[in-house]
Design an enzyme around this catalytic site. Sequence first.
Site, PDB file in Angstrom:
ATOM      1  CG  HIS A  17     -80.696  -7.141  -9.485  1.00  0.00           C
ATOM      2  ND1 HIS A  17     -81.419  -5.909  -9.652  1.00  0.00           N
ATOM      3  CD2 HIS A  17     -81.589  -7.896 -10.335  1.00  0.00           C
ATOM      4  CE1 HIS A  17     -82.638  -6.077 -10.611  1.00  0.00           C
ATOM      5  NE2 HIS A  17     -82.625  -7.455 -10.797  1.00  0.00           N
ATOM      6  CG  HIS A  19     -84.269 -12.345 -11.287  1.00  0.00           C
ATOM      7  ND1 HIS A  19     -85.479 -12.019 -10.487  1.00  0.00           N
ATOM      8  CD2 HIS A  19     -83.608 -11.288 -11.674  1.00  0.00           C
ATOM      9  CE1 HIS A  19     -85.604 -10.542 -10.575  1.00  0.00           C
ATOM     10  NE2 HIS A  19     -84.598 -10.005 -11.175  1.00  0.00           N
ATOM     11  CG  HIS A 197     -86.829  -5.742  -9.645  1.00  0.00           C
ATOM     12  ND1 HIS A 197     -86.475  -6.625  -8.561  1.00  0.00           N
ATOM     13  CD2 HIS A 197     -86.329  -6.153 -10.940  1.00  0.00           C
ATOM     14  CE1 HIS A 197     -85.811  -7.532  -9.169  1.00  0.00           C
ATOM     15  NE2 HIS A 197     -85.811  -7.310 -10.396  1.00  0.00           N
ATOM     16  CD  GLU A 200     -86.613  -3.693 -14.898  1.00  0.00           C
ATOM     17  OE1 GLU A 200     -87.080  -4.327 -14.310  1.00  0.00           O
ATOM     18  OE2 GLU A 200     -85.666  -4.752 -15.804  1.00  0.00           O
ATOM     19  CG  ASP A 278     -81.985  -8.175 -14.089  1.00  0.00           C
ATOM     20  OD1 ASP A 278     -82.762  -8.743 -13.364  1.00  0.00           O
ATOM     21  OD2 ASP A 278     -82.877  -7.505 -14.787  1.00  0.00           O
ATOM     22  CG  ASP A 279     -83.364 -11.945 -15.467  1.00  0.00           C
ATOM     23  OD1 ASP A 279     -83.811 -12.973 -14.829  1.00  0.00           O
ATOM     24  OD2 ASP A 279     -83.817 -10.879 -15.668  1.00  0.00           O
TER      25      ASP A 279
END
Length: 337
Positions: A17, A19, A197, A200, A278-279
């Site tokens: 996961h 991005h 997703h 969340e 994630d980011d």
Amino acid sequence: MDDRDALIAALPKAELHIHIEGSLEPEMMFQLAARNGLGLPYADVAALRAAYAFTRLQDFLDLYYQGMQVLRREQDYFDLAMAYFRRSARQGLGYAEIFFDPQGHTSRGVAFATVLGGLMRAQAVARAELGIGSRLIMCILRHLDEADAERTLDLALAHRDAIVGIGLDSSEVGHPPAKFRRVFRRAREAGFRLVAHAGEEGPPAYVWEALDLLGVERIDHGNRALEDAALVQRIARDRVPVTVCPLSNLRLCVVGDLAAHPLKRMLDLGLCATVNSDDPAYFGGYVGDNFRAAAAALPLGADDLARLARNGFEASFAAEAEKAAMLAEFDRRVGRS
Ligand code: ADE
Ligand code: ZN
């Protein structure tokens, strides 16, 4: 360094996961803006970083879509992905499944093939030079309409062999999985692996929809699934992996404090939880940083940490032979199975 930090540093890691546009560090954002003759609405890197103060998902997404506008050429996507691979390699990354958001690029006139070409070239270099295996998962932006998603799936179908799966991301609340049931059915019929997703910020009902209407094989985030005991039972029984992102959850205020993070509870409930970034450029850490932050705040023992890392390989969409080889290598290096 305490014992757990030493263990974390030594653990081979798979992240499922991430991005790729969320790995765009402020320094690179400025470099690419300059290279492409673009301005940014921030005086410098410090001013940009200071803007990374989020109270919810949408605050972040607004900056995320703005930031990715500096990506224009194939070389930009290559440089972005190589920077991710090199930084993550230093934290023990052995394998990654990388999300990309083509609608964030095609909507600005960047060709799908330009994005994909740069990412694929980086994947080949990462494999050859860093020994990191990877796959690409194309995400559909759920705040856009179904017709846009259908057109984007058509683009993916034209590059079927380069993409292992289809995901669903962006603004969750108000955009339930049901909105994309037809697109996901077509993706499944084309043989793509499916993720979404869910849970969340959205309610447990969105996790049920992702499983029952979209037919996803993994849930990205899934925090709010824990509010529904029957849902937890279902995810545990079917061994549906959840790709958990501790620093993201902290920075987007999904949890108020990492000590209150559900990661340990998920393991204790028998869920196949994995740790992910994630980011990373926006949330303060790559995959190893996420392990370390979680371990510092939660009572995760050595067995828990090894289990989390091993789950990443087990839950991956790598081909069976590649997965078996990665798991055997993991067990050889970590000494438990
Ligand atoms: N796009 C990038 N990061 C995301 C996240 N954490 N949730 C939803 N969409 C995203
Ligand atoms: Zn995400």
